[in-house]
Design an enzyme around this catalytic site. Sequence first.
Site, mmCIF file in Angstrom:
data_model
loop_
_atom_site.group_PDB
_atom_site.id
_atom_site.type_symbol
_atom_site.label_atom_id
_atom_site.label_comp_id
_atom_site.label_asym_id
_atom_site.label_seq_id
_atom_site.Cartn_x
_atom_site.Cartn_y
_atom_site.Cartn_z
ATOM 1 N N ASP A 82 3.604 0.217 13.683
ATOM 2 C CA ASP A 82 3.633 0.340 15.146
ATOM 3 C C ASP A 82 4.973 0.974 15.562
ATOM 4 O O ASP A 82 5.899 1.058 14.739
ATOM 5 C CB ASP A 82 3.477 -1.083 15.724
ATOM 6 C CG ASP A 82 3.030 -1.098 17.168
ATOM 7 O OD1 ASP A 82 2.570 -0.070 17.674
ATOM 8 O OD2 ASP A 82 3.127 -2.183 17.795
ATOM 9 N N GLY A 209 -0.352 -2.489 25.020
ATOM 10 C CA GLY A 209 -0.231 -3.573 26.001
ATOM 11 C C GLY A 209 -1.551 -4.260 26.281
ATOM 12 O O GLY A 209 -1.868 -4.591 27.432
ATOM 13 N N GLY A 210 -2.326 -4.520 25.237
ATOM 14 C CA GLY A 210 -3.673 -5.081 25.420
ATOM 15 C C GLY A 210 -3.703 -6.527 25.904
ATOM 16 O O GLY A 210 -4.634 -6.922 26.610
ATOM 17 N N ASN A 230 -4.268 -2.102 21.192
ATOM 18 C CA ASN A 230 -3.217 -2.895 20.547
ATOM 19 C C ASN A 230 -3.119 -4.292 21.142
ATOM 20 O O ASN A 230 -3.004 -4.447 22.363
ATOM 21 C CB ASN A 230 -1.859 -2.221 20.761
ATOM 22 C CG ASN A 230 -1.697 -0.955 19.963
ATOM 23 O OD1 ASN A 230 -2.621 -0.495 19.299
ATOM 24 N ND2 ASN A 230 -0.508 -0.380 20.034
ATOM 25 N N THR A 233 1.075 -9.668 21.705
ATOM 26 C CA THR A 233 1.546 -10.918 22.318
ATOM 27 C C THR A 233 0.518 -12.055 22.177
ATOM 28 O O THR A 233 0.879 -13.199 21.888
ATOM 29 C CB THR A 233 1.872 -10.676 23.810
ATOM 30 O OG1 THR A 233 2.832 -9.616 23.867
ATOM 31 C CG2 THR A 233 2.446 -11.900 24.471
HETATM 32 P P1 13P Z 1 0.816 -6.625 23.790
HETATM 33 O O1 13P Z 1 1.955 -7.345 23.169
HETATM 34 O O2 13P Z 1 0.906 -6.586 25.269
HETATM 35 O O3 13P Z 1 -0.503 -7.126 23.310
HETATM 36 O O4 13P Z 1 0.928 -5.087 23.345
HETATM 37 C C1 13P Z 1 0.774 -4.752 22.019
HETATM 38 C C2 13P Z 1 1.141 -3.344 21.748
HETATM 39 O O5 13P Z 1 0.855 -2.445 22.502
HETATM 40 C C3 13P Z 1 1.855 -3.077 20.485
HETATM 41 O O6 13P Z 1 2.265 -1.752 20.369
#
Ligand code: 13P
Length: 285
Positions: A82, A209-210, A230, A233
């Site tokens: 990533d 940012g899923g 993705n 979190t």
């Molecule tokens: P989140 O942490 O919001 O799920 O985003 C994950 C992400 O986009 C990792 O590159």
Amino acid sequence: MPLVSMTEMLIKARKGRYAVGAFNILDYNSIKAVVETADELQSPVIVQTSEKTVLFWGFKPIITWINELSSRTAVPVAIHLDHCKDLSIIKNCIDAGWSSVMIDASSKPLEENIALSQEVVKMAKPFGISVEAELGEIGGVEDDISIDEENAHLAGVKQAKIFLEKVKVDCFAPAIGTAHGIYKGEPKIAFDRLKEISQLSDTPLALHGGTGLSEDIFKKCISLGCSKINISTQLKYAFIDGFLNYYQSKPTEYNPLTVLKAQYISLKQAVAENILLFGSNMKAK
Ligand code: 13P
């Protein structure tokens, strides 16, 4: 089966209008939870490693764990690095056996972002390794990368056109208003911008940012060309909560393996929920 790159699975996903989940793992237990859930749901899957996680464990242990787990299933499994700004880490991942890498030069001016991304494509393509790159800047905090609201900005359509013409990436991550971490308010997604960028080419798009996005947002983004989603979190929460919930229910039982099992179950639930939302179940063939 042996590890695969993201290329084929994402082309299929874009054509089939579903998305493949890219789950940020933390250790062996979390890779096991991701791969075994994908196996049960017959879904292709992307095991995603942050630079911080790679440096914490080292290249060899991670690639050994993932190879062993992937060899036990017939579903396609990719291992993807990533957001990485450091070309030497990307090179080490390529040498160690990663099947996919992301170059994040999104904080640089367009021409520099293009040049660095082209360099990574040159490093990866001879080995059949897929490459993701980012344009615009995605806000929020992802491990050691932190972009505050003032600096986050959407990808421009003109710049995206130039970028996609010059860099042959397998997956393109335009910033469209999502953010890493927990959303403070209602996420404002620039669907029009996503649509315009999606119409520029058939290149599968990544939605970063899923965690915290609604089912409606996922569905709309998938219909507009997002083929990789993705999730980081949510897995961090599942990892910690899996431990805490177990400890709170049995505070005097010091049995580490049952704690690991509780974390594994908690992670599996989070992964399964997302695979079903993204519609990649039964798409392994
Ligand atoms: P989140 O942490 O919001 O799920 O985003 C994950 C992400 O986009 C990792 O590159």
